[in-house]
Structures are given as C-alpha cells and as structure tokens.
Design a protein around this motif. Structure first.
Motif, short mmCIF file in Angstrom:
data_model
loop_
_atom_site.label_atom_id
_atom_site.label_comp_id
_atom_site.label_asym_id
_atom_site.label_seq_id
_atom_site.Cartn_x
_atom_site.Cartn_y
_atom_site.Cartn_z
N TYR A 59 0.86 -1.15 0.17
CA TYR A 59 0.11 0.24 0.01
C TYR A 59 0.77 1.24 -0.09
O TYR A 59 0.49 2.33 -0.42
CB TYR A 59 -0.93 0.20 1.12
N GLU A 81 -3.45 7.85 2.53
CA GLU A 81 -4.57 7.72 1.63
C GLU A 81 -4.33 7.91 0.27
O GLU A 81 -4.65 7.10 -0.79
CB GLU A 81 -5.63 8.82 1.79
N ARG A 130 -4.53 4.94 -2.24
CA ARG A 130 -5.32 4.74 -3.77
C ARG A 130 -4.52 4.57 -5.02
O ARG A 130 -5.04 3.77 -5.62
CB ARG A 130 -5.67 6.28 -3.76
N MET A 136 -4.53 0.30 -4.46
CA MET A 136 -5.98 0.06 -5.21
C MET A 136 -5.79 0.29 -6.95
O MET A 136 -6.79 0.28 -7.65
CB MET A 136 -6.83 1.31 -4.82
N PHE A 180 -6.87 4.43 -13.19
CA PHE A 180 -8.35 4.95 -13.08
C PHE A 180 -8.54 5.58 -14.85
O PHE A 180 -7.84 6.23 -15.22
CB PHE A 180 -8.39 6.00 -12.01
N PRO A 181 -9.84 5.32 -15.26
CA PRO A 181 -10.74 4.48 -14.76
C PRO A 181 -10.74 3.12 -15.13
O PRO A 181 -11.92 2.61 -14.76
CB PRO A 181 -12.06 5.35 -15.33
N ASP A 182 -10.03 2.47 -15.63
CA ASP A 182 -9.74 0.81 -15.89
C ASP A 182 -9.94 0.43 -14.50
O ASP A 182 -10.41 -0.77 -14.32
CB ASP A 182 -8.72 0.75 -16.63
N TYR A 183 -9.18 0.95 -13.32
CA TYR A 183 -9.25 0.62 -12.05
C TYR A 183 -10.21 1.72 -11.51
O TYR A 183 -10.31 2.83 -11.84
CB TYR A 183 -7.91 0.58 -11.47
N ASP A 184 -11.21 1.15 -10.61
CA ASP A 184 -12.17 2.00 -10.14
C ASP A 184 -11.82 2.99 -9.12
O ASP A 184 -12.64 4.15 -8.93
CB ASP A 184 -13.08 1.11 -9.15
N THR A 185 -10.75 2.86 -8.44
CA THR A 185 -10.51 3.72 -7.29
C THR A 185 -9.79 5.05 -7.93
O THR A 185 -8.76 5.20 -8.51
CB THR A 185 -9.59 3.41 -6.25
N PRO A 186 -10.72 6.14 -7.72
CA PRO A 186 -9.96 7.53 -8.01
C PRO A 186 -8.79 8.27 -7.18
O PRO A 186 -8.79 7.90 -5.99
CB PRO A 186 -11.15 8.37 -8.24
N VAL A 187 -8.16 8.90 -8.16
CA VAL A 187 -7.07 9.67 -7.24
C VAL A 187 -7.35 11.10 -7.50
O VAL A 187 -7.53 11.40 -8.64
CB VAL A 187 -5.61 9.09 -7.74
N PHE A 188 -7.25 11.87 -6.56
CA PHE A 188 -7.35 13.31 -6.58
C PHE A 188 -6.46 14.04 -7.29
O PHE A 188 -5.35 13.92 -7.14
CB PHE A 188 -7.85 14.02 -5.23
N PRO A 189 -6.74 14.58 -8.57
CA PRO A 189 -6.03 15.42 -9.66
C PRO A 189 -5.33 16.59 -8.87
O PRO A 189 -6.25 17.52 -8.36
CB PRO A 189 -6.88 15.53 -10.64
#
Lengths: 283, 473
Positions: free
Chosen positions: B190, B266, B270, B274, B279-288
């Motif tokens: 992680y 966090e 992410r 995760m 993303f978005p192929d993986y579901d978990t978003p990362v804050f841009p």
C-alpha cells in the motif's frame, strides 16, 4: 476471503437489492452498527456497506445496497451462487446498546436496512423500539415487515402520502416525541440512519429536546481500518475517523456541513467511472 | 603511454530510466545491473579480513561472502548466502537506506564510493528468481517437512511477518499470516510505489513463501475478525504481531479537512494498493492536483511527490521545516525526486490550509523557519522567523509527517502492555510482549522505521519462537 452469495432479493428492482452472504467468521463477530468492506474484482474499489442483519447460527450476514455508482451497479449484476472476491469485517465500533426505555429508530432510504440491525439490538436489550421510516413513495419503503417484527411501533412517512403520513420522516418523529413527552415517557435515545440531510434534520430537531441522538455516518472510505483518514469527520472539537472511531457519533456534535462537502470530493471521477462502466457493458 | 590505473575503479552506476521519460510512467526507475556491471562492481570489494558491512545490516547478510561469490560468477551460491539470513532480498536491494547500513560501514566509504552492496543484492535476487520456489525461499533445494502441529499466527503481512514466516518455514514450523487488506505485503503493497518497488516482486516473495508452506488469509482484521485469544483457542502455539504503524498523523491545522488535503497514506494507498493510477480502468480515483504540496521530508514524502508528478501535476513542492541536510529520506530517493523536477520549499512550516466557498483547497499558509540549537534528536530545532509568513498556491496538499500505531488490535487486546508512545512493549532479547507466547516486532514496536529493521525484528522473533517450539516439540 471470497464469499458466496446465498440469496438475492430485489427490494426495488434495478435500484435496491438485498444479499445474504455466507460469511461465518464475520457473522460470528458482527454486532449492530458494524459494517463490512467489499471488493468485486481485481481492478475494483473497496466499498463499505452496513450490515443489515446477521444470523450467527447459519453463518450469514445480510447487506442491502442502493445502486448509486459503478461498484453498486456492478454488484447488481451478481446473483445467488456468485462469489464476492473480498469481504472484510466486521468493521467499525458496534452500537452502544443498553436498557434506556424508549428508543426511536429513524431510517430513510437504504438507511432503513442499516437501522434495522440497530433497532434489533435495542429490542433484544429490552428497549421499547419505535421505528420511524420514510421514503418517497410506498413502493420505495424497505424492511417494513422486518421492522414490524421487532418494533413496538412502526411509523411511516411518504413524500406523496401513498402510505402513512404525507410528508417528511422528521415530522412524524417530532409528533412522536411530543406525544411521548406529554405522556411522561422516557425517551432514552434517538438513532437516525439515512441520507446526510435527513440525519442533519433529525439532529436539529432533537437538539432543543436534549435527547441523546446518534447517527451512523457513511463517509468516503478506502481501507476501512483506520489507515488513511479519508472518512475523517469533525465531531465537537475533535477529528474522528468514521471507520474506526465510528461510524456512529453523537449527532449534536457532528459537523454535517463539512461532511456533506467532503462527500463530493470525487463526484466528477465517480460519474466518469460509472460512464466508463456503462460503456463497457454496452460494448 | 597508458596512464596508470588507480587500483580501485569507480563505483558502477546503475542504468536508470531518463528522468524526463520516467515522470510519465509508473515503471521502475532503476533498471538494475547487467551481469557484467554487477561483476565489475563486485570486484571492487576489498574482501576485508574483518568486514564491517555485515554489522550494518539489521538482518546480518554476509555481504563479503555473497559479493565474492558473485564476482566469481556463482550467482546461485550468492543468492543462497543472502537467503540464509534475508527472506526478502529483492525488496531490500531496492528499499534499504544502504548509506546508513552496509554501505555506510564499507571500508571504501571514506572515498565516497562504497561498494554498491544494495544494487548487488538486488541483482542477485532478480537473477535468481528464475529458480524453483523452494530454492528461492530456503536457499536449498529440499524443503523441510512442515510441522502442522506447531502452528504460528502472524497478524499483518508486512516485512516483519514475511521475514518471520520465511524463517520459521525454513525450520519446518507452520505459519499462517492474517492480513486485514485484500493483498499481502503491508507497506510494500500500500505504501511504496510501483516505480520504486514493482508489485510483481512482492508477489514473487509471497508466492515463494506459499510454496514453502506458509498460508495467507486476506481480509482478516486482527481484533475484529479474530482476536489474539481466538488464535490460541484455535491451536496456534505463538502469535506474532507485525501490525506496522499505519495510522496517519494529521497536523491539527485549520482547514485540514478541506477537499484536496490528504494523508500520504490515503494518497499512496489509492495509487499503489488500489491501482488508482490506472483509473478509470481501475475503479479507485485519485484526486488530481495541478499545484501539489507535500509536507514532510521522509521517504513517504518523496514517494507522494514523485507519484503526483507521474499523475500529471504541473508543479510539485516538498514543504519541509528544516533543510535538505536534515531530511530523513533515503539519499537516492531525494536525488531521484530532484532529478524528476520536484521542488523543495525548505525552512517552511504550514500553519493553515485555505479554501474557497465550496470547501476546496486553494492555498497553504506557511511560516518561515530558521534552524536553532540541536534538539533531543540531535537535529537542529526549527524555529519560526517572526513576521515571515506567506501563502503557497496549492490545490492538493499531501501530509507526510509520520504515522502512529493503528488502534484496532490494541483496543481489542486490553491486556497487551504498551509504552508511553502507545507502541507495544517487548522484551528486547526475545521480542515477547507481556502476554506469554505473543511476540511483536517492526513499526508497531519501534514506531515508523525502515523495512529492513522490521525484517530484522521478524527474524529475531522467528529465532526465539522456533527455539521455544522446537525445544518443546
């Protein structure tokens, strides 16, 4: 652990479903107020869902979810016999339950299912449970039968008046509080689970009465075990993690304004992810 | 006339991805030595009569021996030598702060060019992983029989537990590892990004342990899904607590809950655990973030800053209250961050986060600092410079100022003795807690430290547990 789905019941077709999962280790430990985190695929996200019921003897837990985004839309494609990749729990602190007399349990939307487990705990502790539930219309009311089985009273409000009181759940709640006060009833606690605006309205309603009020918060979570702080909320003077310090907090101390703002942190990405999923489904 | 060669050649540099290219991907930054480079570097070793490098290693790798074996072309033998004491060589070769450990004690250190022991270790591990799993884990071809009656539970699957599992499995003791998250590895999964420690390496290390008879249970939360008492009831003879220090510390500053302020835990979870960078192929978003500020000067701060660059930030600043000299980060990580374009805002201490009406972060108020007298840690204490505060524009702030002990298992185990800082108290020799046959090691005992120190603790506890169980058995 990978967990099989034993039953699926479509409560509101296409929108809300109930799953009964075979998860004996979680069922053995879960108490009212606990939640689980699940993940559906290797590229999936971790989503928290409150445990709506448990049966330790059968080794099952019950979940109820509303289809709101990508992961719940994906979950809705699962049927009995399918397996959920990861289910982790029970998480969060259990509801503090003790004999206090009358407990008013307020539920809105899918929050009714989560509230059910808490109400059941209060009933087992010998409290006089009054369930107060609300939805937009009769066909969107959940868990009324289950709540009737464990509640001394069930009060219903619908926006369109198709069942029970026409109006808001808080209006029914206020009437019931007034009625209790006039009758000299001791209302030990009010519990509210549902959309944040509803929980905030309940908190504002009960504040002047000085009745202990508890809400169960559904902030954004990643790990659900206290490692990231995504779910942090301001409660009184302190910053608390909903996943390990909650999810239940004193409603009169919660900064709902901040919480509602933080709920929107990823709203753009959530929409993008949902659209991406829908496109893949149609390919 | 040929110039007389100096006796010792310069330290071989390791091929790297070009900084301009690598900020656009999550592939590993360092490509590793070729056999030729590795052997050239190995031949720089003086093969000291009384080597000191080994003393610098928390898991006591016999550096002199494995380097000689490598220089002689015996890669397999070199691997076995490392594996005798180190369960995770491919990890250590990548993430250890060698400058403070083996390489810090190298006799060539005063020349500024110590033998690149970490890179050699990495080479040997990577080169060997084509071998069979049994060989890879125990360093010998025949796996010992696993004693199913001697079961040991490890809670947490980070470097301490993995090392303990490897050690005990090699002694024939059955280990079951319980991990709360859905993937094993703890901080290796992680926390540490793909470009520094590819997750395929963590998977390989875990797979080899499985081949060796170690069982892994994912999504089991110690203190929730089961308690320490439950494990003894189920017949485990000993329990090892390798819980890590996973609780993110916040700074208690105004505006800290604005949208755009994240803990490094966090942000990195992410991305790493995760797969949010896909993303978005993986579901978990990362804050841009466009203008990113990272607060802190350790490895986690470097990881967060470099991750933000790779996710497309225009500008990434590390805000640190002391100077570059005092930064606790591994030297190579700081160098890599600077090469990639991370900027340093030193002698700067955040005092508030400021946002717009929507609750979104727009800037950070920063207090200018200067260095005062050394404090109890030996580093100069940062002091505020009066009337010198300013605003830094930022839409993503990542707090990497350290971590604390996660409370879940500690709350569920009220009899467990803790020290004044809230970490688990252990006997220094045996790593046993105040509860008999319950051991603990790694960050949950020391507070946040290095991967290899946690591994050292896993090895130490493994030795003690096997001594007790096998004597009994």
């Amino acid at each position: 652990m990978a967990v099989p789905i034993l039953h699926k019941r479509k409560l509101i077709p296409g929108r809300v479903s109930e799953l009964v999962l075979e998860a004996p280790q979680i069922a053995a430990k879960a108490e009212p107020g606990n939640f689980i985190i699940l993940r559906l695929a290797d590229d999936g996200e971790r989503i928290p869902l409150t445990i709506a019921d448990t049966d330790a003897a059968k080794g099952t837990i019950t979940l109820v979810y509303l289809v709101v985004g990508k992961s719940t839309a994906h979950l809705e494609t699962f049927e009995a016999g399918d397996t959920i990749l990861d289910v982790c729990g029970p998480l969060g602190r259990p509801t503090h339950i003790e004999p206090v007399g009358t407990v008013l349990c307020v539920g809105g939307g899918t929050g009714i299912a989560a509230m059910h487990h808490i109400a059941k705990g209060h009933q087992l502790a010998g409290n006089h449970v009054v369930s107060v539930i609300g939805a937009r219309s009769e066909d969107l009311l959940l868990f009324e039968k289950e709540l009737t089985a464990i509640s001394a009273e069930v009060l219903v409000a619908t926006d369109d008046g198709s069942r029970g009181h026409k109006g808001l759940v808080t209006e029914v709640l206020e009437q019931r509080i007034q009625q209790g006060i006039e009758a000299g009833e001791s209302i030990g606690e009010i519990v509210a689970v549902g959309p944040v605006p509803m929980m905030r309205a309940v908190a504002e309603l009960t504040r002047p009465y000085g009745i202990k009020t508890t809400v169960s918060l559904n902030s954004i979570m990643v790990d659900g075990i206290g490692m990231c702080g995504s779910c942090r909320v301001t409660v009184g003077d302190a910053v608390r993690f909903a996943c390990v310090d909650g999810p239940e907090f004193d409603a009169h101390q919660v900064d709902f304004e901040e919480m509602m703002r933080r709920q929107c942190t990823f709203s753009e990405q959530e929409k993008l992810s949902y659209d991406h999923f829908c496109r893949k489904c149609h390919d | 006339m040929t110039k007389k060669k100096s006796k010792i050649l310069p330290r071989r540099s390791m091929p790297m991805q070009d900084p301009a290219a690598r900020v656009g991907n999550f592939n590993e930054v360092a490509n590793g030595y070729s056999l030729e480079l590795a052997q050239e570097e190995a031949r720089r070793c003086l093969q000291c009569k009384t080597p000191t490098c080994q003393d610098g290693c928390p898991v006591e790798v016999d550096c002199k021996r494995f380097i000689r074996e490598l220089a002689e072309g015996q890669v397999e033998q070199a691997f076995r030598t490392i594996k005798e004491t180190n369960s995770l060589p491919a990890v250590c070769g990548r993430v250890c702060p060698q400058e403070n450990q083996c390489e810090g004690r190298c006799k060539l250190r005063p020349t500024g060019q110590p033998v690149a022991i970490g890179r050699l270790e990495r080479y040997v591990a990577d080169a060997f992983y084509a071998g069979t799993a049994c060989e890879a884990t125990v360093g010998r071809e025949d796996c010992p029989m696993i004693r199913e009656d001697l079961r040991v539970a490890a809670i947490g699957s980070g470097p301490a537990s993995l090392t303990l599992a490897g050690y005990l499995a090699a002694q024939g003791v059955k280990v079951e590892v319980f991990e709360a998250l859905h993937l094993p590895g703890g901080v290796l999964s992680y926390g540490i990004p793909e470009f520094r420690l590819p997750k395929s390496i963590v998977r390989t290390e875990v797979e080899t342990l499985k081949e060796q008879g170690v069982e892994f249970h994912m999504n089991w939360v110690g203190g929730k899904t089961m308690t320490v008492g439950d494990l003894f009831d189920q017949g485990f003879k000993a329990v090892f607590l390798g819980l890590g220090a996973g609780l993110p510390r916040f700074m208690k500053l105004p505006g800290e809950n604005l949208i755009g302020v994240f803990s490094a835990n966090e942000y990195l979870t992410r991305v790493n655990l995760m797969g949010g960078y896909r993303f978005p192929d993986y579901d978990t978003p990362v804050f841009p973030g466009r203008k990113v500020t990272v607060i802190g000067g350790g490895n986690v701060a470097m990881d967060a800053a470099r991750t933000a660059l790779r996710l497309g930030a225009e500008e990434v600043r590390i805000v640190y209250r002391r100077t570059q000299e005092e930064m606790p980060a591994r030297l190579e990580e700081l160098e890599h961050a600077l090469e990639e374009g991370v900027q340093l805002e030193i002698l700067a201490c955040p005092v508030a986060f400021q946002g717009d009406e929507g609750g979104r972060l727009t800037s950070m108020r920063v207090q200018k600092m200067c260095l005062g007298e050394p404090d109890e840690s030996g580093r100069c204490r940062p002091m505020p410079v009066e009337d010198e505060a300013y605003d830094l524009e930022t839409d993503l702030a990542i707090i990497a100022v350290g971590s604390g002990p996660n409370q879940i298992l500690l709350n569920a185990t009220p009899n467990l003795g803790l020290n004044s800082r809230g970490y688990i108290e252990v006997d220094q020799e045996t790593l046993e807690t105040n509860m008999p046959m319950v051991f603990a090691g790694g960050d949950i005992v020391t507070g946040a430290a290095t991967v290899v120190e946690a591994m050292g603790a896993g090895r130490q506890a493994g030795k003690e547990i096997s001594r007790r169980l096998l004597k009994q058995g």
